[in-house]
Design an enzyme around this catalytic site. Structure first.
Site, PDB file in Angstrom:
ATOM      1  N   GLU A 158       8.894   0.606   1.206  1.00  0.00           N
ATOM      2  CA  GLU A 158      10.184   0.733   0.520  1.00  0.00           C
ATOM      3  C   GLU A 158      10.001   0.660  -0.993  1.00  0.00           C
ATOM      4  OE1 GLU A 158      12.506   1.885   2.140  1.00  0.00           O
ATOM      5  OE2 GLU A 158      11.842   1.424   4.174  1.00  0.00           O
ATOM      6  N   HIS A 187       9.314   4.024  -2.377  1.00  0.00           N
ATOM      7  CA  HIS A 187      10.541   4.800  -2.633  1.00  0.00           C
ATOM      8  C   HIS A 187      11.183   4.349  -3.945  1.00  0.00           C
ATOM      9  CE1 HIS A 187      10.664   6.999   1.091  1.00  0.00           C
ATOM     10  NE2 HIS A 187      10.762   5.931   1.847  1.00  0.00           N
ATOM     11  N   HIS A 233       9.377   5.699  -6.937  1.00  0.00           N
ATOM     12  CA  HIS A 233       9.668   7.129  -7.066  1.00  0.00           C
ATOM     13  C   HIS A 233      11.012   7.305  -7.781  1.00  0.00           C
ATOM     14  CE1 HIS A 233       9.326  11.197  -4.674  1.00  0.00           C
ATOM     15  NE2 HIS A 233       9.088  11.347  -5.958  1.00  0.00           N
TER      16      HIS A 233
HETATM   17 ZN   LIG Z   1      10.578   5.848   3.982  1.00  0.00          ZN
END
Ligand SMILES: [Zn+2]
Length: 637
Positions: free
Chosen positions: A447, A450, A453
């Site tokens: 997580e 993410h 990102h």
């Molecule tokens: Zn994912």
């Protein structure tokens, strides 16, 4: 002052006002775009759409988080009610002929040569999306398309409902349930002393893993693989046919061609090649896995003439291997993963790799468990994030990263991205801190991938920033980041015993790693089977339409996996992903392979090599989809 919202005082009215304001702002921008059709400009006619998207997503991000995490029911309900309002608004834009006319008017001005590459990409993709929705078709064909789409969404709902409503079960005796834990037995026991095993995952999976009765496992597997078959088999046929018709109508050879056109893979042939190459790459590991499973079966039954492991035996013998040959003590392992130390470890890794620092801030939050942080790069604020890590009533029950605000260049400066990780880790108690089983450590890294990102983005358009990338690339940064939870050099930074401070011993780590690899080759083959089935139905419909889907499954399973197909089963009837992914199932492995490729560069150049880290940040994480994802990956690799 909280950069987003004063969460402590947020109430129902704030939510409804927020949604109303967002919609009214969006509609104003929409009118501007409509009226630009006579004199279209990029800023108004095209980038205006990104402004609308940004406005709607800001509201949607906040209310989605509140709907799933806020302790007050009234706030959750108001938020939940706002979600479809905003989603419908966004969905309708894609079918808005006036909007399409304005964007196309700009496209035809000849001014697009002056656009920057990311702007050209946005323009092209926007027009393509309208076309994919049929807006370039003649009205009667648009109606036909609409009919197909409506029927497909009905099928989707029915298909899922039929799986959910399947009330199949198996009654087993005391001897057949032997091997299952006491609490499992207790919760499945009937008045007559028999046990009722339903076909839900929490019932099915442990039974396949622990039941010592081969015949009971076989019988349960047969029922499980036939869930919803009576109702769903005809729906599968209809769905595949309608998708083929839809693709034809829009001018594509197959539904897969339509689906992957805007993904990283671009063409079905690339996906087929990917499946073939990956099968080759994992073949020898899968073969060794199978041999090991067979050996476990022979030893268990003390019969060394056995030549085969059946599909209903694999979970049982796999578990036997994990409990004997590869035994790891998960209670011992988690003592090295106190939650706060893991978070500190992630921050250190980010600092080493990307030269960014995270610091906790005091601000208003929606629950006392929630902590807020700022992320800086070279002293500049790059992002804000919240961690909401422990379970509570009425909270989202999985782990996910929620984007509250995405990056976007505004006239006033860059819009700082904001993200939240919502997890459900074991909460600390008065006597014990929160200790994470290693799979949860992996989840946190995933997580956080993410989150990075999202926060490290520098893309100018909201539609291209952060995790707004092709479907088959969005899981690459997250899966890549998991590798730092599986590397001893990295673990030495933070895997310290919560009482003694001792660093996790290397032998313990090696055992974890060995256990992780049990059956991994066969697992990949199983995923390849799903991906290949999905592609066969969606890309080779014309060739296979005379066959029953079950015949196709049988053929593929016997070719791809080491386990023989079980005659009379119809697993496709309950394979929900066939509906949901629609020629996109391959994407999970695709993103994983790219994640592994990216990490392999770090293994070569040093897992804390800052030059490699910054290169990753600048070529992939910062770019989002402002350039072609495939080109970005190639540039990095
Ligand atoms: Zn994912």
């Amino acid at each position: 002052m909280n950069p987003i919202f004063d969460f402590k005082i947020i109430n129902e009215k704030h939510i409804t006002d927020l949604v109303a304001t967002a919609l009214s702002n969006c509609n104003k921008h929409l009118q501007n775009i409509y009226s630009s059709v006579e004199k279209p400009t990029f800023e108004v006619s095209v980038a205006g759409l990104d402004t609308i998207f940004n406005e709607a997503e800001k509201a949607l991000g906040l209310i989605s988080l509140m709907a799933y995490t806020h302790p007050e029911e009234s706030v959750r309900n108001a938020s939940m009610a706002g979600i479809p309002e905003l989603e419908n608004f966004l969905n309708n834009l894609q079918l808005d002929a006036n909007l399409f006319a304005a964007v196309r008017a700009f496209d035809q001005t000849g001014n697009k040569a002056e656009l920057k590459p990311f702007q050209q990409k946005f323009l092209k993709e926007t027009i393509d999306e309208f076309k994919r929705n049929g807006l370039a078709l003649k009205p009667e064909l648009q109606n036909k398309l609409k009919e197909i789409r409506n029927r497909l969404s009905e099928i989707g709902v029915e298909f899922e409902a039929n799986i959910g409503n399947d009330a199949g079960f198996l009654m087993v005796s005391e001897s057949e349930i032997e091997g299952l834990p006491a609490d499992y037995k207790e919760s499945h026991k009937q008045a007559d002393g028999m046990y009722k095993i339903d076909l839900s995952y929490p019932s099915f999976r442990p039974f396949m893993k622990y039941s010592k009765s081969d015949s009971a496992r076989k019988a349960l597997m047969f029922k499980f693989m036939n869930r919803a078959a009576e109702k769903n088999l005809s729906l599968v046929d209809e769905m595949i046919r309608l998708r083929y018709d839809l693709a034809q109508l829009l001018g594509y050879k197959s539904y897969a061609e339509y689906t992957v056109e805007n993904r990283m893979s671009k063409t079905p042939q690339t996906v087929w090649n990917f499946e073939t190459e990956l099968t080759q790459a994992v073949k020898s590991k899968a073969k060794a896995d199978y041999a090991e499973l067979l050996e476990a079966k022979r030893n268990y039954l003390t019969d060394f003439t056995i030549e085969k492991v059946e599909v209903w035996e694999s979970a049982f013998y796999n578990n036997l291997l994990l409990e004997t040959k590869y035994k790891v003590d998960n209670n011992q392992i988690k003592e090295y993963f106190e939650t706060n130390s893991v978070i500190e470890g992630i921050f250190k890794i980010c600092e080493k790799l990307f030269n960014v620092s995270c610091k906790q801030i005091e601000t208003s939050v929606w629950h006392p468990d929630v902590k807020a942080y700022e992320l800086y790069s070279d002293g500049t604020l790059k992002g804000v994030f919240y961690l909401d890590l422990y379970p509570r009533d009425n909270k989202f029950s999985h782990a996910a990263s929620f984007t509250l605000i995405g990056g976007k260049k505004l006239s006033s400066g860059y819009q700082i991205p904001v993200n939240t990780l919502v997890c459900n880790f074991p909460a600390p108690t008065a006597t014990k801190p929160s200790l994470l089983p290693h799979n949860e450590v992996e989840t946190l890294f995933h997580e956080f991938g993410h989150l990075l990102h999202c926060l490290l983005t520098e893309a100018e358009l909201r539609s291209q920033s952060g995790t707004n990338v092709a479907y088959d690339f969005v899981e690459t940064p997250s899966q890549m980041f998991e590798n730092w939870a599986w590397n001893y050099e990295s673990l030495q930074l933070f895997a310290k015993h919560y009482q003694t401070g001792e660093i996790m011993p290397k032998e313990l780590f090696d055992k974890m790693l060995a256990a992780k690899n049990v059956g991994s080759g066969m697992h990949v083959l199983q995923q390849i089977l799903y991906g290949t089935l999905d592609m066969t139905l969606h890309d080779r419909y014309a060739e296979v339409k005379h066959l029953k889907v079950s015949e196709i499954v049988k053929d593929l399973q016997n070719k791809i996996t080491p386990f023989e197909f079980m005659d009379g089963t119809h697993f496709e009837a309950s394979f929900g992903h066939l509906f949901g992914y629609a020629a996109g199932y391959y994407g999970y492995l695709w993103a994983l392979v790219y994640a592994e490729d990216v990490f392999s560069i770090f293994e070569k150049e040093g897992i804390f090599n800052i030059e490699t880290g910054l290169r990753l940040k600048n070529t992939i994480l910062a770019k989002g989809s402002s350039a072609n994802e495939y080109d970005l990956a190639v540039e990095f690799l």
